[in-house]
Design an enzyme around this catalytic site. Structure first.
Site, PDB file in Angstrom:
ATOM      1  N   CYS A  78       0.840  -1.194   0.000  1.00 43.61           N
ATOM      2  CA  CYS A  78       0.000   0.000   0.000  1.00 43.61           C
ATOM      3  C   CYS A  78       0.880   1.251   0.000  1.00 43.61           C
ATOM      4  CB  CYS A  78      -0.898  -0.040   1.238  1.00 43.61           C
ATOM      5  SG  CYS A  78      -1.661   1.526   1.651  1.00 43.61           S
ATOM      6  N   GLU A  79       0.623   2.163  -0.903  1.00 42.96           N
ATOM      7  CA  GLU A  79       1.443   3.368  -0.966  1.00 42.96           C
ATOM      8  C   GLU A  79       1.145   4.351   0.156  1.00 42.96           C
ATOM      9  OE1 GLU A  79      -0.806   6.330  -4.083  1.00 42.96           O
ATOM     10  OE2 GLU A  79       0.489   4.795  -4.944  1.00 42.96           O
ATOM     11  N   HIS A  80       0.054   4.151   0.880  1.00 44.72           N
ATOM     12  CA  HIS A  80      -0.290   5.062   1.966  1.00 44.72           C
ATOM     13  C   HIS A  80       0.416   4.716   3.270  1.00 44.72           C
ATOM     14  CE1 HIS A  80      -4.154   5.402  -0.555  1.00 44.72           C
ATOM     15  NE2 HIS A  80      -3.345   6.399  -0.862  1.00 44.72           N
ATOM     16  N   HIS A  81       0.592   3.407   3.538  1.00 45.68           N
ATOM     17  CA  HIS A  81       1.206   2.981   4.800  1.00 45.68           C
ATOM     18  C   HIS A  81       2.417   2.077   4.598  1.00 45.68           C
ATOM     19  CE1 HIS A  81      -3.076   3.817   5.804  1.00 45.68           C
ATOM     20  NE2 HIS A  81      -2.512   4.447   6.803  1.00 45.68           N
ATOM     21  N   GLN A 140      -5.081  -0.727  -4.805  1.00 46.93           N
ATOM     22  CA  GLN A 140      -5.759  -1.811  -5.526  1.00 46.93           C
ATOM     23  C   GLN A 140      -6.524  -1.287  -6.736  1.00 46.93           C
ATOM     24  OE1 GLN A 140      -7.827  -4.673  -3.051  1.00 46.93           O
ATOM     25  NE2 GLN A 140      -9.313  -5.070  -4.665  1.00 46.93           N
ATOM     26  N   HIS A 196      -6.098  -6.037   2.943  1.00 45.83           N
ATOM     27  CA  HIS A 196      -5.133  -4.968   3.195  1.00 45.83           C
ATOM     28  C   HIS A 196      -4.758  -4.937   4.669  1.00 45.83           C
ATOM     29  CE1 HIS A 196      -5.840  -2.784  -0.729  1.00 45.83           C
ATOM     30  NE2 HIS A 196      -6.790  -3.711  -0.727  1.00 45.83           N
ATOM     31  N   CYS A 213      -3.146  -2.707   6.171  1.00 48.81           N
ATOM     32  CA  CYS A 213      -3.318  -1.370   6.743  1.00 48.81           C
ATOM     33  C   CYS A 213      -4.727  -1.201   7.318  1.00 48.81           C
ATOM     34  CB  CYS A 213      -3.023  -0.281   5.709  1.00 48.81           C
ATOM     35  SG  CYS A 213      -4.026  -0.365   4.223  1.00 48.81           S
TER      36      CYS A 213
END
Length: 197
Positions: A88-91, A129, A157, A159
């Site tokens: 995940c690019e956020h976490h 995703q 996910h 996250c």
């Protein structure tokens, strides 16, 4: 593995020393003793892992399909249950699941293993995703010019499961439709029913 191309992220390889240094610093900043036995090799292990899990940056997904074949098959082709792993690019937390690809050729087909390779090339980078799903559909649409493409991606996910809302077992499903799949509900239904078999 014989017959399989394994990609590695060459940027990670080139910057191995710096990455290991920064991982060691992060370990210190979270309160770890970087000199204890269990952590001595962790920076090197994480760096080797990054070479693998971020290998998609060294691959042009549009070129993964390689050689295509002229074939007058104009019925639905499905490759389902393609396992993928991404970050995940956020976490920077892992997410993983299955991708299902269906397309209707218009005179050109790809080798079936190339569809799995495409999923890997797109997913082995920092991602979301939704983008994985769209990129797979768009690349197939552009490179094969089929009559239609439908991609469904399922993902769990970490996250969402291991932090924040903490809902393990939650499954996210995304889809992308192109060409005939957009306008033909029966075709979409056929694809989805075949996924259940």
């Amino acid at each position: 593995m014989a017959g399989r191309k394994d990609y590695v992220n060459s940027k990670v390889t080139e910057n191995r020393e710096q990455i290991e240094h920064h991982i060691k610093e992060i370990l210190k900043l979270i309160g770890e003793d970087v000199e204890r036995e269990g952590l001595l090799e962790t920076p090197a292990r994480v760096t080797r892992m990054y070479e693998e899990i971020f290998a998609g940056y060294d691959v042009d997904p549009s070129e993964v399909l390689g050689v295509t074949f002229d074939e007058q098959h104009e019925e639905l082709v499905i490759v389902k249950d393609i396992i993928y792993y991404s970050q995940c690019e956020h976490h920077m937390a892992p997410f993983f699941g299955k991708a299902h690809i269906g397309y209707i050729p218009s005179g050109k087909i790809a080798g079936l293993s190339k569809l799995a390779r495409l999923v890997e090339a797109v997913s082995r980078r920092l991602q979301v995703q939704e983008r994985i799903t769209s990129q797979i559909a768009d690349i197939l649409d552009k490179e094969l010019a089929p009559n239609g493409v439908m991609v469904v991606v399922e993902g769990e996910h970490l996250c969402m499961c291991a932090r924040g809302i903490k809902k393990p077992g939650s499954n996210t499903v995304t889809s992308a439709v192109r060409g005939e799949f957009r306008s033909n509900a029966a075709l979409r239904s056929e694809f989805l029913s075949l996924l259940k078999q």
